[in-house]
Design a protein around this motif. Structure first.
Motif, PDB file in Angstrom:
ATOM      1  N   MET A   1      46.876 -18.865  60.202  1.00 34.41           N
ATOM      2  CA  MET A   1      45.803 -17.897  60.344  1.00 34.41           C
ATOM      3  C   MET A   1      45.496 -17.291  58.971  1.00 34.41           C
ATOM      4  SD  MET A   1      45.436 -15.082  63.242  1.00 34.41           S
ATOM      5  CE  MET A   1      45.245 -13.385  62.863  1.00 34.41           C
ATOM      6  N   GLU A   2      44.223 -17.116  58.722  1.00 32.65           N
ATOM      7  CA  GLU A   2      43.812 -16.528  57.447  1.00 32.65           C
ATOM      8  C   GLU A   2      44.307 -15.094  57.348  1.00 32.65           C
ATOM      9  OE1 GLU A   2      39.705 -17.074  56.109  1.00 32.65           O
ATOM     10  OE2 GLU A   2      39.479 -18.438  57.813  1.00 32.65           O
ATOM     11  N   LYS A   3      44.470 -14.661  56.126  1.00 31.04           N
ATOM     12  CA  LYS A   3      44.944 -13.304  55.877  1.00 31.04           C
ATOM     13  C   LYS A   3      43.791 -12.304  56.029  1.00 31.04           C
ATOM     14  CE  LYS A   3      48.135 -11.114  52.722  1.00 31.04           C
ATOM     15  NZ  LYS A   3      49.162 -10.680  53.616  1.00 31.04           N
ATOM     16  N   ILE A   4      44.128 -11.144  56.517  1.00 26.50           N
ATOM     17  CA  ILE A   4      43.166 -10.052  56.656  1.00 26.50           C
ATOM     18  C   ILE A   4      43.398  -9.109  55.482  1.00 26.50           C
ATOM     19  CG2 ILE A   4      42.449  -8.116  58.105  1.00 26.50           C
ATOM     20  CD1 ILE A   4      43.582  -9.693  60.476  1.00 26.50           C
ATOM     21  N   ASP A   5      42.342  -8.835  54.721  1.00 30.70           N
ATOM     22  CA  ASP A   5      42.498  -7.958  53.569  1.00 30.70           C
ATOM     23  C   ASP A   5      42.071  -6.535  53.920  1.00 30.70           C
ATOM     24  OD1 ASP A   5      39.696  -7.907  53.462  1.00 30.70           O
ATOM     25  OD2 ASP A   5      39.578  -9.290  51.766  1.00 30.70           O
ATOM     26  N   ASN A   6      42.142  -5.648  52.925  1.00 28.73           N
ATOM     27  CA  ASN A   6      41.829  -4.240  53.170  1.00 28.73           C
ATOM     28  C   ASN A   6      40.380  -4.014  53.586  1.00 28.73           C
ATOM     29  OD1 ASN A   6      44.356  -3.169  52.915  1.00 28.73           O
ATOM     30  ND2 ASN A   6      44.156  -2.691  50.748  1.00 28.73           N
ATOM     31  N   LEU A   7      39.438  -4.805  53.043  1.00 27.62           N
ATOM     32  CA  LEU A   7      38.044  -4.661  53.460  1.00 27.62           C
ATOM     33  C   LEU A   7      37.904  -5.022  54.938  1.00 27.62           C
ATOM     34  CD1 LEU A   7      35.084  -4.041  52.995  1.00 27.62           C
ATOM     35  CD2 LEU A   7      34.810  -6.365  52.058  1.00 27.62           C
ATOM     36  N   ASP A   8      38.556  -6.102  55.360  1.00 21.62           N
ATOM     37  CA  ASP A   8      38.537  -6.461  56.784  1.00 21.62           C
ATOM     38  C   ASP A   8      39.080  -5.308  57.630  1.00 21.62           C
ATOM     39  OD1 ASP A   8      37.600  -9.089  56.325  1.00 21.62           O
ATOM     40  OD2 ASP A   8      39.634  -9.860  56.078  1.00 21.62           O
ATOM     41  N   LYS A   9      40.187  -4.720  57.182  1.00 20.88           N
ATOM     42  CA  LYS A   9      40.802  -3.620  57.931  1.00 20.88           C
ATOM     43  C   LYS A   9      39.886  -2.399  57.973  1.00 20.88           C
ATOM     44  CE  LYS A   9      45.565  -5.032  57.071  1.00 20.88           C
ATOM     45  NZ  LYS A   9      46.832  -4.686  56.410  1.00 20.88           N
ATOM     46  N   GLN A  10      39.204  -2.147  56.874  1.00 15.72           N
ATOM     47  CA  GLN A  10      38.281  -1.017  56.830  1.00 15.72           C
ATOM     48  C   GLN A  10      37.132  -1.250  57.819  1.00 15.72           C
ATOM     49  OE1 GLN A  10      36.734  -0.301  52.892  1.00 15.72           O
ATOM     50  NE2 GLN A  10      35.920   1.708  53.425  1.00 15.72           N
ATOM     51  N   ILE A  11      36.614  -2.466  57.843  1.00 13.75           N
ATOM     52  CA  ILE A  11      35.548  -2.815  58.787  1.00 13.75           C
ATOM     53  C   ILE A  11      36.043  -2.654  60.219  1.00 13.75           C
ATOM     54  CG2 ILE A  11      34.122  -4.720  59.655  1.00 13.75           C
ATOM     55  CD1 ILE A  11      34.135  -5.784  56.687  1.00 13.75           C
ATOM     56  N   LEU A  12      37.235  -3.169  60.500  1.00 10.37           N
ATOM     57  CA  LEU A  12      37.804  -3.064  61.845  1.00 10.37           C
ATOM     58  C   LEU A  12      37.979  -1.619  62.274  1.00 10.37           C
ATOM     59  CD1 LEU A  12      40.471  -5.903  61.662  1.00 10.37           C
ATOM     60  CD2 LEU A  12      38.418  -5.880  63.111  1.00 10.37           C
ATOM     61  N   GLU A  13      38.422  -0.783  61.349  1.00 12.59           N
ATOM     62  CA  GLU A  13      38.614   0.630  61.673  1.00 12.59           C
ATOM     63  C   GLU A  13      37.282   1.276  62.061  1.00 12.59           C
ATOM     64  OE1 GLU A  13      41.241   4.256  59.950  1.00 12.59           O
ATOM     65  OE2 GLU A  13      40.077   3.151  58.471  1.00 12.59           O
ATOM     66  N   ILE A  14      36.231   0.960  61.341  1.00 12.83           N
ATOM     67  CA  ILE A  14      34.912   1.556  61.609  1.00 12.83           C
ATOM     68  C   ILE A  14      34.343   1.049  62.926  1.00 12.83           C
ATOM     69  CG2 ILE A  14      32.514   1.674  60.795  1.00 12.83           C
ATOM     70  CD1 ILE A  14      33.730   1.494  57.890  1.00 12.83           C
ATOM     71  N   ILE A  15      34.339  -0.277  63.113  1.00 19.36           N
ATOM     72  CA  ILE A  15      33.689  -0.808  64.318  1.00 19.36           C
ATOM     73  C   ILE A  15      34.525  -0.617  65.579  1.00 19.36           C
ATOM     74  CG2 ILE A  15      32.281  -2.434  63.008  1.00 19.36           C
ATOM     75  CD1 ILE A  15      34.112  -4.683  63.970  1.00 19.36           C
ATOM     76  N   SER A  16      35.848  -0.416  65.434  1.00 20.19           N
ATOM     77  CA  SER A  16      36.651  -0.159  66.627  1.00 20.19           C
ATOM     78  C   SER A  16      36.392   1.248  67.164  1.00 20.19           C
ATOM     79  CB  SER A  16      38.138  -0.370  66.358  1.00 20.19           C
ATOM     80  OG  SER A  16      38.642   0.605  65.491  1.00 20.19           O
ATOM     81  N   GLN A  17      35.913   2.140  66.313  1.00 20.27           N
ATOM     82  CA  GLN A  17      35.553   3.488  66.748  1.00 20.27           C
ATOM     83  C   GLN A  17      34.165   3.528  67.388  1.00 20.27           C
ATOM     84  OE1 GLN A  17      37.817   6.046  66.565  1.00 20.27           O
ATOM     85  NE2 GLN A  17      39.123   4.396  65.876  1.00 20.27           N
ATOM     86  N   ASN A  18      33.275   2.612  66.933  1.00 27.55           N
ATOM     87  CA  ASN A  18      31.906   2.565  67.455  1.00 27.55           C
ATOM     88  C   ASN A  18      31.364   1.150  67.284  1.00 27.55           C
ATOM     89  OD1 ASN A  18      29.219   2.837  68.123  1.00 27.55           O
ATOM     90  ND2 ASN A  18      28.703   4.238  66.473  1.00 27.55           N
ATOM     91  N   ALA A  19      31.466   0.350  68.342  1.00 31.16           N
ATOM     92  CA  ALA A  19      31.037  -1.050  68.278  1.00 31.16           C
ATOM     93  C   ALA A  19      29.524  -1.183  68.114  1.00 31.16           C
ATOM     94  CB  ALA A  19      31.493  -1.794  69.529  1.00 31.16           C
ATOM     95  N   ARG A  20      28.793  -0.098  68.335  1.00 33.19           N
ATOM     96  CA  ARG A  20      27.332  -0.155  68.240  1.00 33.19           C
ATOM     97  C   ARG A  20      26.802   0.271  66.871  1.00 33.19           C
ATOM     98  NH1 ARG A  20      24.714   2.818  73.097  1.00 33.19           N
ATOM     99  NH2 ARG A  20      22.928   1.713  72.271  1.00 33.19           N
ATOM    100  N   ILE A  21      27.688   0.594  65.956  1.00 35.40           N
ATOM    101  CA  ILE A  21      27.249   1.053  64.637  1.00 35.40           C
ATOM    102  C   ILE A  21      26.518  -0.090  63.920  1.00 35.40           C
ATOM    103  CG2 ILE A  21      29.453   0.484  63.514  1.00 35.40           C
ATOM    104  CD1 ILE A  21      29.053   2.995  61.752  1.00 35.40           C
ATOM    105  N   PRO A  22      25.358   0.188  63.342  1.00 37.80           N
ATOM    106  CA  PRO A  22      24.634  -0.865  62.623  1.00 37.80           C
ATOM    107  C   PRO A  22      25.426  -1.351  61.401  1.00 37.80           C
ATOM    108  CG  PRO A  22      23.215   1.037  63.042  1.00 37.80           C
ATOM    109  CD  PRO A  22      24.618   1.441  63.404  1.00 37.80           C
ATOM    110  N   PHE A  23      25.301  -2.660  61.115  1.00 31.00           N
ATOM    111  CA  PHE A  23      26.010  -3.232  59.976  1.00 31.00           C
ATOM    112  C   PHE A  23      25.618  -2.558  58.665  1.00 31.00           C
ATOM    113  CE2 PHE A  23      27.119  -7.672  61.876  1.00 31.00           C
ATOM    114  CZ  PHE A  23      28.115  -7.089  62.629  1.00 31.00           C
ATOM    115  N   LYS A  24      24.384  -2.067  58.582  1.00 30.81           N
ATOM    116  CA  LYS A  24      23.963  -1.391  57.343  1.00 30.81           C
ATOM    117  C   LYS A  24      24.786  -0.121  57.128  1.00 30.81           C
ATOM    118  CE  LYS A  24      19.977   1.238  59.121  1.00 30.81           C
ATOM    119  NZ  LYS A  24      20.616   2.523  59.069  1.00 30.81           N
ATOM    120  N   ASP A  25      25.132   0.574  58.201  1.00 29.22           N
ATOM    121  CA  ASP A  25      25.958   1.780  58.085  1.00 29.22           C
ATOM    122  C   ASP A  25      27.401   1.434  57.725  1.00 29.22           C
ATOM    123  OD1 ASP A  25      23.655   3.096  58.795  1.00 29.22           O
ATOM    124  OD2 ASP A  25      24.326   3.638  60.822  1.00 29.22           O
ATOM    125  N   VAL A  26      27.904   0.344  58.305  1.00 28.37           N
ATOM    126  CA  VAL A  26      29.253  -0.124  57.959  1.00 28.37           C
ATOM    127  C   VAL A  26      29.279  -0.509  56.481  1.00 28.37           C
ATOM    128  CG1 VAL A  26      31.070  -1.821  58.426  1.00 28.37           C
ATOM    129  CG2 VAL A  26      29.679  -0.939  60.319  1.00 28.37           C
TER     130      VAL A  26
END
Length: 154
Positions: A1-26
């Motif tokens: 499995m590919e490694k998850i870096d800090n940017l991936d984790k930051q994205i996951l943290e944001i979208i796990s709180q609000n799955a409807r957040i627009p990608f531009k805001d992320v």
């Protein structure tokens, strides 16, 4: 499995709180382009890190006022897959886990009321071949429901 870096984790943290957040805001919060977010999210989906998204429906709004956890004991642990196939046919069962401890399986079940719960237990779950016993715990209130924390390496 590919490694998850800090940017991936930051994205996951944001979208796990609000799955409807627009990608531009992320993208703005992460300091990268919208295209980069889109690519990262798609990669996380392809890797199986993100396993779903959607809306959570309040069971009470549909008349399911009783949430229970039902521990199930099986005649033999090897019957697990056969029993799961039968439990899958009961729509009120929303989770099923193969467990250690006093039960072979633990299920989360929603019922409209005690009468409905009794029907599910006596006429559906306990009638499955291999089920030898059930024990029911009624949830009086759900106090915590959240996603697993995402640890960002510093």
């Amino acid at each position: 499995m590919e490694k998850i870096d800090n940017l991936d984790k930051q994205i996951l943290e944001i979208i796990s709180q609000n799955a409807r957040i627009p990608f531009k805001d992320v993208a703005a919060q992460c300091g990268v382009s919208r295209a980069a977010i889109h690519q990262r999210v798609q990669r996380l989906i392809d890797m199986g890190v993100i396993v779903g998204s959607g809306y959570h429906v309040n069971p009470k709004s549909l008349g399911y006022r009783t949430c229970t956890y039902v521990g199930i004991k099986l005649e033999r642990g090897s019957m697990y897959k056969t029993v799961v196939a039968e439990l899958q046919k009961i729509p009120e069962i929303v989770e099923c886990h193969f467990t250690t401890g006093p039960y072979t399986m633990l299920t989360k079940v929603y019922a409209c009321d005690n009468e409905h719960l009794m029907e599910l237990l006596n006429n559906r779950m306990q009638e499955i071949p291999g089920v030898t016993a059930t024990e029911t715990l009624i949830s009086l209130e759900q106090s915590i429901k959240k996603e697993i924390p995402i640890r960002i390496d510093k």
